[in-house]
Design a protein around this motif. Sequence first.
Motif, short mmCIF file in Angstrom:
data_model
loop_
_atom_site.label_atom_id
_atom_site.label_comp_id
_atom_site.label_asym_id
_atom_site.label_seq_id
_atom_site.Cartn_x
_atom_site.Cartn_y
_atom_site.Cartn_z
N LYS A 72 1.10 -1.10 0.04
CA LYS A 72 -0.43 0.09 0.01
C LYS A 72 0.63 0.97 0.35
O LYS A 72 2.09 1.31 1.04
CB LYS A 72 -0.76 -0.05 0.95
N ILE A 73 0.32 2.51 -1.34
CA ILE A 73 1.63 3.15 -1.02
C ILE A 73 0.42 4.47 -0.51
O ILE A 73 -0.24 4.82 -1.56
CB ILE A 73 2.32 4.10 -2.27
N GLN A 74 1.03 4.65 0.96
CA GLN A 74 0.18 6.23 0.56
C GLN A 74 0.10 7.33 0.20
O GLN A 74 1.36 7.97 0.15
CB GLN A 74 0.39 6.05 2.82
N ASN A 75 -0.86 7.94 -0.25
CA ASN A 75 -1.31 9.44 -0.58
C ASN A 75 -1.27 9.16 -2.08
O ASN A 75 -0.04 10.47 -2.75
CB ASN A 75 0.09 9.86 0.43
N ALA A 76 -0.35 7.86 -2.69
CA ALA A 76 0.28 8.02 -3.81
C ALA A 76 -1.14 8.90 -4.64
O ALA A 76 -2.09 8.10 -4.55
CB ALA A 76 0.02 6.71 -4.29
N ASN A 77 -0.90 9.10 -6.17
CA ASN A 77 -2.02 9.67 -6.61
C ASN A 77 -1.11 9.04 -7.61
O ASN A 77 -1.29 9.10 -9.30
CB ASN A 77 -1.60 11.38 -7.20
N MET A 78 -2.93 7.81 -8.61
CA MET A 78 -3.17 7.79 -9.29
C MET A 78 -2.68 8.33 -11.39
O MET A 78 -2.80 7.47 -12.08
CB MET A 78 -4.17 6.58 -9.45
N GLY A 79 -3.09 10.06 -11.26
CA GLY A 79 -3.25 10.69 -12.24
C GLY A 79 -0.79 11.16 -12.50
O GLY A 79 -0.82 11.84 -12.83
N ASP A 80 -0.37 10.88 -10.98
CA ASP A 80 0.85 10.60 -11.58
C ASP A 80 2.03 10.13 -12.29
O ASP A 80 2.02 8.45 -12.13
CB ASP A 80 1.54 11.18 -10.20
N PRO A 81 3.06 10.43 -13.27
CA PRO A 81 2.88 9.46 -14.07
C PRO A 81 4.01 8.29 -12.79
O PRO A 81 4.82 7.48 -13.34
CB PRO A 81 3.67 10.07 -15.44
N GLU A 82 4.90 8.56 -11.82
CA GLU A 82 5.72 8.24 -10.80
C GLU A 82 4.88 6.86 -10.21
O GLU A 82 5.27 5.83 -9.88
CB GLU A 82 6.53 9.41 -10.02
N SER A 83 3.42 7.01 -10.08
CA SER A 83 2.59 5.69 -9.19
C SER A 83 2.85 4.86 -10.60
O SER A 83 2.89 3.71 -9.99
CB SER A 83 1.07 6.79 -9.05
N LEU A 84 2.11 5.55 -11.77
CA LEU A 84 2.85 4.16 -12.77
C LEU A 84 3.92 3.79 -12.76
O LEU A 84 3.98 1.95 -13.32
CB LEU A 84 2.13 4.82 -14.11
N SER A 85 4.80 4.24 -13.24
CA SER A 85 5.67 4.00 -13.57
C SER A 85 6.55 2.98 -12.25
O SER A 85 7.31 1.85 -12.06
CB SER A 85 7.16 4.72 -13.48
N PHE A 86 5.96 3.06 -11.24
CA PHE A 86 6.28 2.75 -9.89
C PHE A 86 6.06 1.79 -9.32
O PHE A 86 6.47 0.25 -9.07
CB PHE A 86 5.94 3.50 -8.40
#
Length: 287
Positions: A113-127
């Motif tokens: 679980k990645i707290q406060n991650a933004n699904m609209g942020d490319p860093e989240s998808l990249s992660f």
Amino acid sequence: MRNPGKIGASHLSLVFLIILLISAHAPADENSTLLIAFYASGGTLEQEMGLITDDFAQVVRGAENLSERVTILAAYGGANKPGWNGMTIATLDELRKDLADGELGNSNVSVQKIQNANMGDPESLSFFLSYIERKYSYDRLFLIFIGHGQAYTGMLFDQNHGDDGLSIEELTKAVGSRDICLIGFDSCMMGCLEVLSALSPSASYIIASEETEPEEGWPYEPWIRYIGAHPGRSAEEYARVLFDEYMKNPGPGKTIALLNPKEAGHLTKRLDLFARDLHALAGDPGG
């Protein structure tokens, strides 16, 4: 967006955009392994109607007899709803346990679980994509996006971060130079040339709709069941099964297409020539 109330302009049963972009059929490999990765931003689809929960419930039902050569992994978040803040990464077994009560996200069952991650942020998808590469071995990767889509303006808007979404530039940045067999968009209006061109270096195939989708989106249960029973088949064969089931939805205005993004450059050149011809006719009554 998957919009149940909007009727699309096209009433064709199946549209392959303007030009057939599919190249020669890729041979099936009966010994290959496949990882199907879902990246879902719930938005109002989940908050108001629980539609993303329904999608994953279908996936779980379809995977009851999944071949050991097929792996399913999901990342979800993006809805203003308990359990949907940040990004949750879950395996098939964890999805099954979480959905035992009919609700997704209301338990602590997850691999990460990645707290406060933004699904609209490319860093989240990249992660998420990097996590897949670190933890799993596979021959082919299917990457399926689920959520609202608005063509070249963006997709997967996160309610918990001011409805921030992935722009096409951000999507391209996150995917990078990865070799992905199939990228699918269970989102409205993502079957456009801008998306096709942007993903041409990294995707062998793309499945997308030019129109708004019915609220139910893709029919995951029969599609996953077929893949699970027939691992190693070609992307074209899987697409035909999906299309046949998708077009059974009684909602009007549906389109869906399997596209070869490697032909995007050729299509763009032909479109430029067509535009020049039209421009030359402007103001000519005969034209």
